[in-house]
Design a protein around this motif. Structure first.
Motif, mmCIF file in Angstrom:
data_model
loop_
_atom_site.group_PDB
_atom_site.id
_atom_site.type_symbol
_atom_site.label_atom_id
_atom_site.label_comp_id
_atom_site.label_asym_id
_atom_site.label_seq_id
_atom_site.Cartn_x
_atom_site.Cartn_y
_atom_site.Cartn_z
ATOM 1 N N ARG A 7 -29.236 -36.150 37.325
ATOM 2 C CA ARG A 7 -29.264 -37.538 36.891
ATOM 3 C C ARG A 7 -30.478 -38.252 37.480
ATOM 4 O O ARG A 7 -31.186 -38.981 36.783
ATOM 5 C CB ARG A 7 -27.973 -38.219 37.310
ATOM 6 N N ASP A 173 -11.726 -28.862 24.253
ATOM 7 C CA ASP A 173 -10.637 -28.067 24.809
ATOM 8 C C ASP A 173 -10.004 -28.703 26.037
ATOM 9 O O ASP A 173 -8.822 -28.548 26.279
ATOM 10 C CB ASP A 173 -11.147 -26.666 25.177
ATOM 11 N N TYR A 174 -10.815 -29.406 26.852
ATOM 12 C CA TYR A 174 -10.201 -29.920 28.074
ATOM 13 C C TYR A 174 -9.196 -31.019 27.784
ATOM 14 O O TYR A 174 -8.277 -31.244 28.568
ATOM 15 C CB TYR A 174 -11.227 -30.345 29.134
ATOM 16 N N ALA A 177 -6.213 -29.073 26.768
ATOM 17 C CA ALA A 177 -5.607 -28.503 27.967
ATOM 18 C C ALA A 177 -4.767 -29.549 28.694
ATOM 19 O O ALA A 177 -3.659 -29.268 29.149
ATOM 20 C CB ALA A 177 -6.692 -27.955 28.890
ATOM 21 N N ALA A 178 -5.277 -30.774 28.785
ATOM 22 C CA ALA A 178 -4.531 -31.837 29.446
ATOM 23 C C ALA A 178 -3.255 -32.162 28.670
ATOM 24 O O ALA A 178 -2.201 -32.420 29.243
ATOM 25 C CB ALA A 178 -5.403 -33.083 29.587
ATOM 26 N N ARG A 187 -3.330 -41.820 29.799
ATOM 27 C CA ARG A 187 -3.989 -41.196 30.954
ATOM 28 C C ARG A 187 -5.155 -40.335 30.517
ATOM 29 O O ARG A 187 -6.210 -40.345 31.151
ATOM 30 C CB ARG A 187 -2.978 -40.346 31.728
ATOM 31 N N ARG A 191 -8.772 -40.976 31.944
ATOM 32 C CA ARG A 191 -9.323 -40.003 32.881
ATOM 33 C C ARG A 191 -10.316 -39.044 32.249
ATOM 34 O O ARG A 191 -11.252 -38.604 32.902
ATOM 35 C CB ARG A 191 -8.192 -39.196 33.519
ATOM 36 N N HIS A 192 -10.090 -38.669 31.002
ATOM 37 C CA HIS A 192 -10.967 -37.653 30.411
ATOM 38 C C HIS A 192 -11.929 -38.231 29.382
ATOM 39 O O HIS A 192 -13.080 -37.842 29.333
ATOM 40 C CB HIS A 192 -10.129 -36.564 29.736
ATOM 41 N N PRO A 195 -14.619 -41.637 30.748
ATOM 42 C CA PRO A 195 -15.756 -41.246 31.590
ATOM 43 C C PRO A 195 -16.789 -40.428 30.829
ATOM 44 O O PRO A 195 -17.980 -40.506 31.105
ATOM 45 C CB PRO A 195 -15.115 -40.397 32.694
ATOM 46 N N ASN A 196 -16.338 -39.670 29.843
ATOM 47 C CA ASN A 196 -17.270 -38.813 29.128
ATOM 48 C C ASN A 196 -18.007 -39.508 27.990
ATOM 49 O O ASN A 196 -18.915 -38.933 27.398
ATOM 50 C CB ASN A 196 -16.550 -37.570 28.614
ATOM 51 N N GLU A 199 -21.732 -42.956 29.105
ATOM 52 C CA GLU A 199 -23.188 -43.012 29.032
ATOM 53 C C GLU A 199 -23.700 -43.628 27.723
ATOM 54 O O GLU A 199 -24.414 -44.616 27.751
ATOM 55 C CB GLU A 199 -23.769 -41.618 29.241
ATOM 56 N N SER A 355 -26.189 -13.271 30.294
ATOM 57 C CA SER A 355 -26.887 -14.445 29.781
ATOM 58 C C SER A 355 -27.852 -14.930 30.865
ATOM 59 O O SER A 355 -27.523 -14.917 32.039
ATOM 60 C CB SER A 355 -25.899 -15.537 29.389
ATOM 61 N N ARG A 587 -22.934 -14.468 41.119
ATOM 62 C CA ARG A 587 -23.299 -14.921 39.787
ATOM 63 C C ARG A 587 -24.744 -14.578 39.492
ATOM 64 O O ARG A 587 -25.524 -14.346 40.401
ATOM 65 C CB ARG A 587 -23.034 -16.420 39.642
ATOM 66 N N PRO A 588 -25.092 -14.551 38.184
ATOM 67 C CA PRO A 588 -26.468 -14.196 37.830
ATOM 68 C C PRO A 588 -27.470 -15.154 38.456
ATOM 69 O O PRO A 588 -27.139 -16.287 38.792
ATOM 70 C CB PRO A 588 -26.488 -14.319 36.304
ATOM 71 N N PHE B 80 -7.695 -21.605 27.438
ATOM 72 C CA PHE B 80 -8.524 -21.628 26.239
ATOM 73 C C PHE B 80 -9.695 -20.652 26.333
ATOM 74 O O PHE B 80 -10.027 -20.155 27.402
ATOM 75 C CB PHE B 80 -9.049 -23.035 25.992
ATOM 76 N N SER B 85 -15.976 -25.568 27.877
ATOM 77 C CA SER B 85 -15.488 -26.804 27.269
ATOM 78 C C SER B 85 -14.049 -27.099 27.654
ATOM 79 O O SER B 85 -13.530 -28.138 27.312
ATOM 80 C CB SER B 85 -15.635 -26.744 25.746
ATOM 81 N N SER B 86 -13.396 -26.196 28.393
ATOM 82 C CA SER B 86 -11.998 -26.475 28.674
ATOM 83 C C SER B 86 -11.800 -27.193 30.004
ATOM 84 O O SER B 86 -10.684 -27.517 30.369
ATOM 85 C CB SER B 86 -11.168 -25.192 28.621
ATOM 86 N N ASP B 88 -12.992 -30.646 32.150
ATOM 87 C CA ASP B 88 -13.684 -31.925 32.054
ATOM 88 C C ASP B 88 -14.897 -31.905 32.990
ATOM 89 O O ASP B 88 -14.750 -31.740 34.199
ATOM 90 C CB ASP B 88 -12.723 -33.045 32.467
ATOM 91 N N ASP B 170 -19.612 -13.218 30.191
ATOM 92 C CA ASP B 170 -20.455 -12.044 30.307
ATOM 93 C C ASP B 170 -19.598 -10.856 30.718
ATOM 94 O O ASP B 170 -18.616 -11.008 31.434
ATOM 95 C CB ASP B 170 -21.523 -12.279 31.376
#
Lengths: 662, 248
Positions: A7, A173-174, A177-178, A187, A191-192, A195-196, A199, A355, A587-588, B80, B85-86, B88, B170
């Motif tokens: 940011r 998906d999130y 998921a919630a 909520r 919460r989800h 905030p997203n 911007e 990747s 991790r890579p 998922f 994307s699952s 937040d 991966d």
């Protein structure tokens, strides 16, 4: 932390553009005036001087005086506070009402939700100023009424924006998921979702504030806004306009103030939107033209990578010390760091890696498709004896257009959705082979037929969306066959496809290879696919080739610990069910932070001090395979990888058979 | 623990039938693999089970009672496909997991109990509990998928549905997630509906397999039997197409 860093970088990016900087300076000036204006000039703005009414500009009164002899410049500066406060109030009302209306469809759902969104859609259709005038009449003349008027008039636009943004995030998906976790809609919204979407909302509110300022000045100018003795810029403009022939400055000063403040908001919002929407590349080093860069690199002595000997006659593609460099905020990254390999006529070479290993960029560099901001350098990059690092020319384009075929991962995005498949294929022939339209179309149908698209004549007249995924991928291959390709570069051609369709596409590629001795470079993350289709496999890690091994030997003769781990990590139809799968810890490597020494050392069970200090060169063995490892072939400690030995029997057999199968 | 049953479930979107009279049982303590190609209705069946899609007819029951889709207690959880994307992006992984915890955790010691439970879950999926305050951006794909698993387990589910949870990862990471699934199953006796298009992956984790084609289940049985001696043509076709075992 990582995102904070990102940011900060983006903000720096916004502020280093000339427009962004100007806007920010203007905005700060307006903010300072809002706070200090009335304090500094309050008394002089209200000082009545009846001896000097309606004066023209003079050293004492830079913008002249009004009908009571008050200094107009001082009044303009003082009016900043009220104008700003009202504009901010108005935009707050607009955003608040917009948020409520925009989020309502999500909260209410069903019929009530549709009703609200329909109402918002209708309200958006009315011009804002008309709505403002309407509300101004409803709420009565005065500052409060005008704030409500301007605010509510702006609300539909924000409601619409919120609605769209909420719908976008709600599909993620999130959020699902919630919901599955039993979190209520309100909520989730707080919460989800909010905030997203904050911007883009804040950016639009900033731009909206400029609009509100303008609208407010308009209302005051029409006499519907601020009433005497209070005054904002619109009111001053209203007073000044009556005396415009006596003292033009009286109208120009507040007018200019409105213009500057409005511009400040708009430009600032715009540049923030631009900076945050599109990644800004800061401090980019001067990009040299590809040709010159390559020439410079060619002068340097080559041979850091275990070079295969001088190119043999049947080499189609020759790559030496290929590098791809991208500028970033902090300098440059090299996602491909010195890759060397040859592809012979009719040979199938697989490139595998995780990747971020640089495998796709290598393919793009070979096809001259690396995006504009990247720089491709190579000691040698030759395709059919043509220098691919040479500057673009019609001859080179024609050669590539007819001799090199490229197949991408997503067949949907590689066709133009608005044009018929047949026409898009025919274009290759009209462009590069000088065929007439009808002739080219005939060839296109023939090629579609050859990639086994049923009823090719009819299919050629269809649009890409009428093709299934597998058929589009075959059509893409068909497009590559419009010329007489010597090399097909396929970047994850089957990743988006189902297994049975994947098999058809792989079979098709194998057939083309066999029929015309076409070479194939197949890039894939799937070791099993590559081992099945290719003769030779290049394993890439952190932008380098770490191993070059025959496909038949992949399961049994691989030397590099990374290759061995990759092979062992993939379950196949004969995997021992009683043992855990091999895993690769860590991790890579991030291309921006390649460590000294061997890039794989941090994840490697064999790594020692030398691995962490010295990058092992890619060394060729007697049988032509190459490996870059200080501990090549050493046994791996047990729980991490149990590979070749206990599976040798079956796999070796399978793999050998595969190679012999045509 | 109780058994998840689909009885004659049909899901339609407009005129297309995505799931066509499917009956399937996930017995207690077993992992049932569901294989099939894209568009075969696997994911739709999963989404219907957790209430993200409304079935047109049929019943989905858990221990004989309809699966609850309202209220805080959700005995059926889902993981998922895409770990990017699952989660937040603005919420720490600890908060994401805590959100799925049952609300009835002791209110007096509330905050502390929740924090301990999050730490326990992170450890269960082999992540350092100290990372609870990290944002998802700092995690690799495999780590994110493990967080997603921890979130699913947070709700103390009786059955977990895993929808293609390794296909966006991966290969080097896929193994770790599969090991974890098997480990959790063995340790917690978890029942699972494991959806995947990859036969080798299903073979590795599932004890029973159901094959779906065009919205219907065409074959179902113990894994070794279905994959070893397939009866339906489509199953045979799938097996033949699995990479790495091409008949010459």
């Amino acid at each position: 932390m990582a995102s904070d860093h990102g940011r900060a970088r983006r903000w720096r990016g916004v502020l280093t553009t000339p427009v962004g900087l100007t806007a920010a300076v203007l905005l700060v000036a307006v903010a300072v005036l809002t706070v200090l204006g009335p304090v500094l000039w309050g008394t002089s703005a209200d000082a009545v001087d009846t001896r000097d009414v309606l004066a023209t500009p003079s050293p004492e009164h830079w913008a002249g005086t009004d009908n009571l002899g008050r200094d107009i410049l001082a009044r303009t500066l003082v009016a900043t506070r009220l104008s700003m406060v009202l504009a901010v109030c108005a935009i707050t009302v607009a955003v608040a009402a917009g948020l409520l209306l925009g989020a309502a469809p999500y909260l209410l759902g069903g019929r009530a939700g549709r009703l609200v969104s329909a109402a918002v859609n209708v309200a958006v259709a009315f011009p804002g100023l008309l709505l403002a005038l309407f509300f101004a009449v409803v709420f009565g003349v005065g500052a409060t009424g005008a704030v409500m008027a301007v605010g509510l008039a702006g609300a539909p636009v924000f409601a619409r924006l919120t609605q769209t943004l909420v719908a976008q995030v709600a599909g993620r998906d999130y959020v699902s998921a919630a919901r599955v976790a039993g979190v209520g809609r309100l909520r989730i919204l707080l919460r989800h979702v909010l905030p997203n979407i904050a911007e883009p909302l804040v950016v639009n509110a900033t731009i909206g504030a400029g609009g509100a300022l303008l609208a407010f000045s308009g209302l005051s100018f029409l006499g519907l806004g601020v009433q005497s003795p209070a005054y904002d810029w619109g009111r001053l403009l209203y007073d000044g306009i009556s005396a415009i022939y006596v003292n033009p400055a009286a109208a120009l000063a507040p007018g200019l103030a409105v213009l500057l403040a409005g511009l400040a908001f708009n430009l600032f919002g715009e540049s923030v939107a631009k900076g945050f929407g599109v990644p800004v590349l800061v401090g980019a080093p001067e990009l040299r033209s590809r040709g010159r860069a390559a020439a410079a690199a060619a002068d340097a002595p080559t041979g850091t990578d275990g070079d295969p000997d001088e190119a043999a006659d049947d080499v189609v593609l020759e790559v030496r010390d290929l590098e791809v460099v991208f500028p970033t905020a902090t300098g440059t990254v090299r996602p491909v760091r010195g890759v060397s390999f040859d592809v012979r006529r009719g040979e199938a070479v697989g490139v595998v890696g995780e990747s971020g290993s640089g495998k796709s960029l290598t393919a793009l560099a070979v096809s001259r498709l690396v995006s504009e901001d990247g720089t491709v350098r190579a000691g040698r990059l030759r395709f059919l004896d043509q220098d691919l690092t040479a500057p673009d020319s019609p001859a080179l384009r024609r050669m590539l257009g007819t001799s090199l075929a490229m197949v991408f991962q997503d067949p949907m995005t590689s066709f133009n959705p608005t044009r018929r498949i047949g026409r898009q294929l025919a274009e290759v022939a009209t462009e590069h082979q000088g065929l007439g339209r009808a002739e080219a179309l005939g060839r296109a149908v023939d090629r579609l037929d050859s990639v086994r698209i049923p009823d090719a004549g009819r299919r050629a007249r269809q649009y890409p969306h009428e093709f299934s995924g597998g058929m589009r991928q075959r059509a893409m291959i068909g497009m590559g066959l419009m010329g007489t390709p010597s090399l097909v570069v396929a970047d994850e051609p089957t990743t988006a496809l189902d297994v049975t369709v994947q098999q058809q596409v792989l079979d098709l590629l194998a057939e083309i290879r066999a029929a015309d001795d076409v070479a194939l470079v197949l890039i894939s993350h799937d070791v099993t696919v590559v081992a099945e289709v290719c003769d030779r496999v290049l394993v890439m890690y952190a932008g380098r080739i770490v191993e070059d091994v025959s496909a038949a030997g992949l399961a049994t003769r691989a030397q590099h610990p990374y290759t061995r781990a990759l092979v062992a990590a993939v379950p196949h139809m004969d995997t021992d069910l009683d043992q855990p799968l091999a895993t690769i810890p860590g991790r890579p490597v991030d291309p921006a932070e390649v460590p000294a020494g061997c890039a794989y050392a941090a994840r490697c069970p064999l790594a020692d001090a030398r691995c962490r200090a010295e990058d092992p060169p890619l060394v060729a063995a007697v049988d032509g395979s190459r490996v870059a490892c200080w501990h090549a072939g050493e046994p791996l400690p047990d729980p991490v990888v149990r590979t070749a030995e206990d599976r040798t029997g079956l796999d070796a057999l399978d793999a050998d058979e595969l190679v012999e199968a045509p | 623990m109780s058994e998840l049953r689909f009885e004659d479930v049909t899901v339609r979107f407009g005129r297309t039938t995505a799931v066509d009279r499917v009956s399937l049982t996930v017995p207690v303590g077993t992992v049932v693999g569901l294989v099939g190609e894209s568009g075969s209705g696997k994911s739709t069946l999963a989404r219907a089970a957790v209430g993200l899609t409304e079935p047109e007819s049929g019943a989905i029951t858990l221990g004989g009672r309809p699966v609850p889709h309202r209220g805080a207690r959700r005995p059926l959880q889902m993981v998922f496909q895409d770990p990017y994307s699952s989660l937040d992006p603005r919420m720490s992984i600890g908060d994401s997991i805590a959100e799925a915890l049952p609300r009835d955790l002791d209110d007096v010691r509330g905050r502390r109990a929740r924090r301990d439970e999050v730490a326990r879950l992170l450890e269960l999926v082999h992540l350092d509990p100290h990372r609870a305050r990290d944002l998802p951006a700092r995690l690799s794909g495999g780590q994110r998928q493990r967080v997603a698993l921890a979130r699913a387990l947070a709700g103390r589910p009786e059955v977990v549905i895993a929808d293609e949870i390794t296909s966006a990862l991966d290969v080097s990471i896929q193994g770790a997630v599969l090991n974890l699934v098997r480990e959790l199953q063995a340790e917690l006796g978890l029942s699972m509906l494991f959806i995947s298009h990859n036969l080798a992956v299903v073979r590795y984790v599932a004890s029973r397999v159901a094959v779906m084609q065009g919205g219907r289940i065409v074959e179902e049985g113990p894994t070794a039997q279905v994959l070893g001696a397939p009866e339906h043509d489509y199953t045979r076709e799938l097996l033949a197409a699995a990479p790495g075992r091409k008949p010459s």
